[in-house]
Design a protein around this motif. Structure first.
Motif, mmCIF file in Angstrom:
data_model
loop_
_atom_site.group_PDB
_atom_site.id
_atom_site.type_symbol
_atom_site.label_atom_id
_atom_site.label_comp_id
_atom_site.label_asym_id
_atom_site.label_seq_id
_atom_site.Cartn_x
_atom_site.Cartn_y
_atom_site.Cartn_z
ATOM 1 N N CYS A 146 0.838 -1.204 0.000
ATOM 2 C CA CYS A 146 0.000 0.000 0.000
ATOM 3 C C CYS A 146 0.875 1.258 0.000
ATOM 4 C CB CYS A 146 -0.905 -0.025 1.229
ATOM 5 S SG CYS A 146 -1.897 1.450 1.497
ATOM 6 N N GLN A 147 1.900 1.276 0.840
ATOM 7 C CA GLN A 147 2.744 2.467 0.954
ATOM 8 C C GLN A 147 3.522 2.733 -0.336
ATOM 9 O OE1 GLN A 147 6.701 3.790 3.366
ATOM 10 N NE2 GLN A 147 4.994 3.151 4.641
ATOM 11 N N GLU A 148 4.129 1.674 -0.904
ATOM 12 C CA GLU A 148 4.949 1.894 -2.105
ATOM 13 C C GLU A 148 4.073 2.335 -3.282
ATOM 14 O OE1 GLU A 148 7.657 2.109 -0.963
ATOM 15 O OE2 GLU A 148 8.066 0.488 0.442
ATOM 16 N N VAL A 149 2.908 1.746 -3.420
ATOM 17 C CA VAL A 149 1.997 2.180 -4.494
ATOM 18 C C VAL A 149 1.573 3.631 -4.241
ATOM 19 C CG1 VAL A 149 -0.271 1.810 -5.562
ATOM 20 C CG2 VAL A 149 1.219 -0.151 -5.112
ATOM 21 N N GLY A 150 1.304 3.971 -3.001
ATOM 22 C CA GLY A 150 0.904 5.346 -2.661
ATOM 23 C C GLY A 150 1.951 6.374 -3.055
ATOM 24 N N HIS A 151 3.217 6.014 -2.894
ATOM 25 C CA HIS A 151 4.280 6.944 -3.301
ATOM 26 C C HIS A 151 4.221 7.261 -4.798
ATOM 27 C CE1 HIS A 151 6.274 7.160 0.483
ATOM 28 N NE2 HIS A 151 6.727 5.924 0.502
ATOM 29 N N THR A 152 3.795 6.303 -5.598
ATOM 30 C CA THR A 152 3.824 6.532 -7.052
ATOM 31 C C THR A 152 2.798 7.569 -7.508
ATOM 32 O OG1 THR A 152 2.279 4.748 -7.701
ATOM 33 C CG2 THR A 152 4.620 4.158 -7.429
ATOM 34 N N GLY A 156 3.920 11.435 0.077
ATOM 35 C CA GLY A 156 5.020 11.123 0.976
ATOM 36 C C GLY A 156 4.508 10.366 2.189
ATOM 37 N N HIS A 157 5.332 10.307 3.230
ATOM 38 C CA HIS A 157 4.915 9.661 4.472
ATOM 39 C C HIS A 157 4.171 10.665 5.352
ATOM 40 C CE1 HIS A 157 8.767 7.384 3.485
ATOM 41 N NE2 HIS A 157 7.778 6.542 3.239
ATOM 42 N N GLN A 158 3.163 10.216 6.053
ATOM 43 C CA GLN A 158 2.496 11.109 7.020
ATOM 44 C C GLN A 158 3.343 11.278 8.263
ATOM 45 O OE1 GLN A 158 -1.622 10.844 8.035
ATOM 46 N NE2 GLN A 158 -2.217 10.049 6.035
ATOM 47 N N ASP A 172 2.393 5.696 7.065
ATOM 48 C CA ASP A 172 2.987 6.002 8.377
ATOM 49 C C ASP A 172 3.993 4.911 8.721
ATOM 50 O OD1 ASP A 172 3.419 6.736 11.072
ATOM 51 O OD2 ASP A 172 1.593 5.692 11.742
ATOM 52 N N TYR A 173 5.234 5.290 9.047
ATOM 53 C CA TYR A 173 6.228 4.308 9.496
ATOM 54 C C TYR A 173 5.768 3.676 10.809
ATOM 55 C CZ TYR A 173 10.175 5.627 6.393
ATOM 56 O OH TYR A 173 11.024 5.839 5.345
ATOM 57 N N THR A 174 5.948 2.385 10.908
ATOM 58 C CA THR A 174 5.628 1.705 12.156
ATOM 59 C C THR A 174 6.404 0.398 12.233
ATOM 60 O OG1 THR A 174 3.851 0.815 13.554
ATOM 61 C CG2 THR A 174 3.643 0.432 11.200
ATOM 62 N N THR A 253 13.784 7.694 -5.088
ATOM 63 C CA THR A 253 13.624 6.362 -4.509
ATOM 64 C C THR A 253 13.208 6.493 -3.047
ATOM 65 O OG1 THR A 253 15.275 5.418 -6.009
ATOM 66 C CG2 THR A 253 14.776 4.164 -4.004
ATOM 67 N N PHE A 254 12.000 6.021 -2.750
ATOM 68 C CA PHE A 254 11.517 5.921 -1.368
ATOM 69 C C PHE A 254 11.891 4.536 -0.843
ATOM 70 C CE2 PHE A 254 8.702 9.247 -2.871
ATOM 71 C CZ PHE A 254 8.534 10.055 -1.752
ATOM 72 N N VAL A 255 12.449 4.491 0.363
ATOM 73 C CA VAL A 255 12.921 3.226 0.918
ATOM 74 C C VAL A 255 12.155 2.893 2.183
ATOM 75 C CG1 VAL A 255 14.938 1.936 1.690
ATOM 76 C CG2 VAL A 255 15.219 3.828 0.077
ATOM 77 N N THR A 256 11.620 1.676 2.249
ATOM 78 C CA THR A 256 11.096 1.149 3.508
ATOM 79 C C THR A 256 12.117 0.161 4.039
ATOM 80 O OG1 THR A 256 8.817 1.361 2.727
ATOM 81 C CG2 THR A 256 9.192 -0.094 4.620
ATOM 82 N N TRP A 257 12.773 0.534 5.125
ATOM 83 C CA TRP A 257 13.858 -0.293 5.678
ATOM 84 C C TRP A 257 13.303 -1.425 6.526
ATOM 85 C CZ3 TRP A 257 18.378 0.672 3.506
ATOM 86 C CH2 TRP A 257 18.678 1.954 3.050
HETATM 87 ZN ZN LIG Z 1 7.748 4.964 2.046
#
Ligand SMILES: [Zn+2]
Ligand SMILES: [Zn+2]
Length: 259
Positions: A146-152, A156-158, A172-174, A253-257
């Protein structure tokens, strides 16, 4: 103070994204980047290059984001031949999964832009982590997709603090996707932000404008290929990189670590 916040110009408001304490206003576009389109609504194609394990999550993300009043997403057969690169053609988003390695990231969203206009996007989810017991969970798969598709879309992140209370959105990062509240889907704030990003119409369109042979420039999977870190999360990790490809083109490039 509240009134003062509300009358800030859009650019200044966007610059505050990620620093706001809560979802008080729609302010998490990461800049002015958006798909160019000539109508008030548009449909973005998500190319399906994912395995059967990911199909339900891509379907769910497509359905969830189509709840927006300004855009729909439709899934189509993917065009990618090299899943490790996941190079999109112009005008659409390609979604890929692969074992990208133990390189630290769960998911990437890569967005190419010409000026302010997004021209293509890629979403990558990393099975090197999702195949492990820590991440092979419905809530992790759903949130990251959901987050990666949202970036496209230009979102950004809330919030970029992994340890505070969830905001109830996949943007939202969690470290705890289930919360409560759960962070597996968009919330009203995300839909409001999309209304704001897409309130104007353009004289041209970048949606669906397919090029014959996609350029792989910028479609890298390692930090060395992403350019300069331009945003950092609360714990000091870079969350967004930008690389100049020349001729007015950039790739973000948005990264989810992984934790
Ligand atoms: Zn992200
Ligand atoms: Zn525009």
């Amino acid at each position: 103070m509240r009134l003062r916040r509300l009358i800030l110009p859009l650019a200044a408001t966007a610059a505050l994204a990620g620093t706001a304490a809560g979802p008080a206003a729609a302010d998490h576009a990461w800049a002015n980047y958006h798909w160019a389109r000539t109508g008030t609504t548009f449909t973005l194609t998500l190319g399906d290059n994912v395995s059967s394990a990911w199909d339900p999550y891509l379907d769910q993300a497509s359905t969830d984001w189509s709840g927006s009043s300004v855009l729909d997403t439709s899934k189509a057969t993917g065009t990618v031949t090299n899943l490790k690169r996941c190079t999109p053609p112009t005008g659409r988003v390609e979604v890929c999964n692969a074992t990208y390695g133990n390189n630290g990231w769960l998911g990437l969203a890569q967005i190419w832009a010409s000026g302010d206009h997004i021209t293509k996007g890629a979403v990558k989810v990393n099975d090197s982590y999702f195949n492990t017991s820590s991440y092979n969970k419905a809530e992790w798969r759903r949130m990251v997709m959901c987050q990666e598709v949202g970036h496209t879309f230009g979102l950004g992140h809330q919030d970029e603090n992994q340890t505070n209370t969830n905001l109830g959105t996949c943007m939202d990062y969690t470290s705890n996707p289930l919360g409560p509240p759960s962070n597996v889907a968009p919330n009203t704030h995300d839909y409001d932000q999309l209304v704001s990003i897409y309130a104007h119409v353009d004289s041209t369109t970048t949606v669906g404008a397919a090029a014959a042979s996609p350029s792989a420039a910028g479609a890298g999977n390692s930090r060395a290929e992403w350019g300069t870190a331009v945003r950092y999360s609360r714990d000091g990790k870079p969350s967004l990189f930008a690389r100049d490809l020349g001729n007015g083109e950039q790739v973000f490039t948005f990264v989810t670590w992984a934790e």
